[in-house]
Enzyme design. Structure first.
Site, mmCIF file in Angstrom:
data_model
loop_
_atom_site.group_PDB
_atom_site.id
_atom_site.type_symbol
_atom_site.label_atom_id
_atom_site.label_comp_id
_atom_site.label_asym_id
_atom_site.label_seq_id
_atom_site.Cartn_x
_atom_site.Cartn_y
_atom_site.Cartn_z
ATOM 1 C CG ASP A 39 -21.989 66.946 46.087
ATOM 2 O OD1 ASP A 39 -21.445 65.973 46.949
ATOM 3 O OD2 ASP A 39 -21.669 66.333 44.907
ATOM 4 C CE1 TYR A 67 -28.992 65.036 42.291
ATOM 5 C CE2 TYR A 67 -29.735 62.818 41.426
ATOM 6 C CZ TYR A 67 -29.598 63.748 42.537
ATOM 7 O OH TYR A 67 -29.238 62.978 43.766
ATOM 8 C CG ASP A 81 -17.663 69.710 41.969
ATOM 9 O OD1 ASP A 81 -16.728 70.023 42.020
ATOM 10 O OD2 ASP A 81 -18.482 69.415 42.932
ATOM 11 N NE ARG A 174 -19.916 64.524 43.117
ATOM 12 C CZ ARG A 174 -19.028 64.646 44.116
ATOM 13 N NH1 ARG A 174 -17.998 64.944 44.078
ATOM 14 N NH2 ARG A 174 -19.618 63.664 45.106
#
Length: 286
Positions: A39, A67, A81, A174
């Site tokens: 993203d 991550y 987010d 997310r």
């Protein structure tokens, strides 16, 4: 023309496509591609292939990823987010303690079910989901099964936690953050997201765009770098021409994809099927 992989450390507010364009300019070639879209708001490891390495990008698609994320509690957004519009906010809530957070994290281990976020690049009837979401078109994305190998709480702050997640391809952090918050009866969203690993590509060995502009060739890794998870196959020199011509070679090995060498020379990847080895993707030339 250069051939190989670059472990690019993508900065925030840059699309993966923008990153590819930067590499194209540095290496003066259109033949550049990336594996695993990040993203725009996310940072971190973005494997980029240059030249003949682009044909081997598919072998990165199945690699596990790691991550590091900051999950903000008390807020839910349209995108999952903090770049999205706020859907729900709780000002006064009890922040769970470390033990409670760890217990909740255990529920997100192994194979879990996720519904991908509507603001994602998944295609639905030929159109990207985020394009439909921006136009407020109502649609549903099918659930998917992903694998979480590790969900570790690194630190706890006043209203957010820092976590590190080892996961399979197709995992949306997310969505994981939102589901994690829901399990604690709290709205949650991603505050910061960094990808720290894709297979052998690690954040500590990555290069920023500025570093790449100054020392591009220095950061170019050989094509085989992304293929170390495939078994190495040593081919007899007298079968090299046959391999590069697409002719089969009899082998006594189970069906698989292998990286093929003659001595130290990397020829490409081969597919073993029914006791025969044939070239799958060639790197060397005749």
């Amino acid at each position: 023309m250069s051939d190989g992989f670059i472990n690019l450390n993508k900065p925030a507010n840059m699309t993966s496509h923008d990153a590819v364009n930067i590499v194209r300019k540095i290496f003066d070639t259109r033949k550049v591609g990336h594996a695993g879209t990040l993203d725009p708001a996310a940072t971190g490891v973005l494997p980029v292939a240059v030249g003949r390495a682009t044909k081997f990008l598919e072998y990165l698609s199945d690699r596990d990823k790691t991550y590091r994320a900051e999950i903000l509690f008390g807020v839910a957004t349209t995108t999952g987010d903090i770049t999205g519009e706020i859907l729900r906010r709780e000002e006064n809530f009890f922040m769970p303690g470390l033990d409670e957070l760890k217990r909740a994290a255990k529920n997100f281990s192994g194979q879990i079910e996720q519904t991908p976020p509507k603001f994602s690049a998944i295609k639905l009837n030929g159109r990207k989901a985020y394009e439909l979401a921006r136009k407020n078109i109502d649609f549903e994305l099918p659930k998917r099964i992903v694998t979480i190998n590790r969900f570790e709480i690194l630190s706890v702050e006043k209203n957010f936690v820092t976590v590190e997640v080892d996961c399979s391809k197709g995992t949306y952090i997310r969505t994981l953050a939102e589901d994690f918050g829901a399990s604690l009866k709290l709205p949650a969203t991603i505050k910061n997201l960094q990808r720290v690993r894709v297979g052998e590509f690690k954040i500590e060995n990555s290069a920023t765009p500025d570093e790449l502009k100054n020392r591009g060739e220095e950061f170019l890794k050989p094509v085989e770098f992304c293929l170390t998870h495939l078994e190495k196959f040593d081919l007899s020199e007298h079968r090299q021409k046959a391999f590069l011509s697409g002719l089969p070679t009899d082998v006594f090995k189970p069906d698989s994809i292998v990286r093929v060498y003659v001595g130290e020379k990397f020829l490409g990847t081969g597919k073993i099927s029914g006791g025969e080895l044939k070239s799958d993707k060639q790197f060397a030339t005749q």
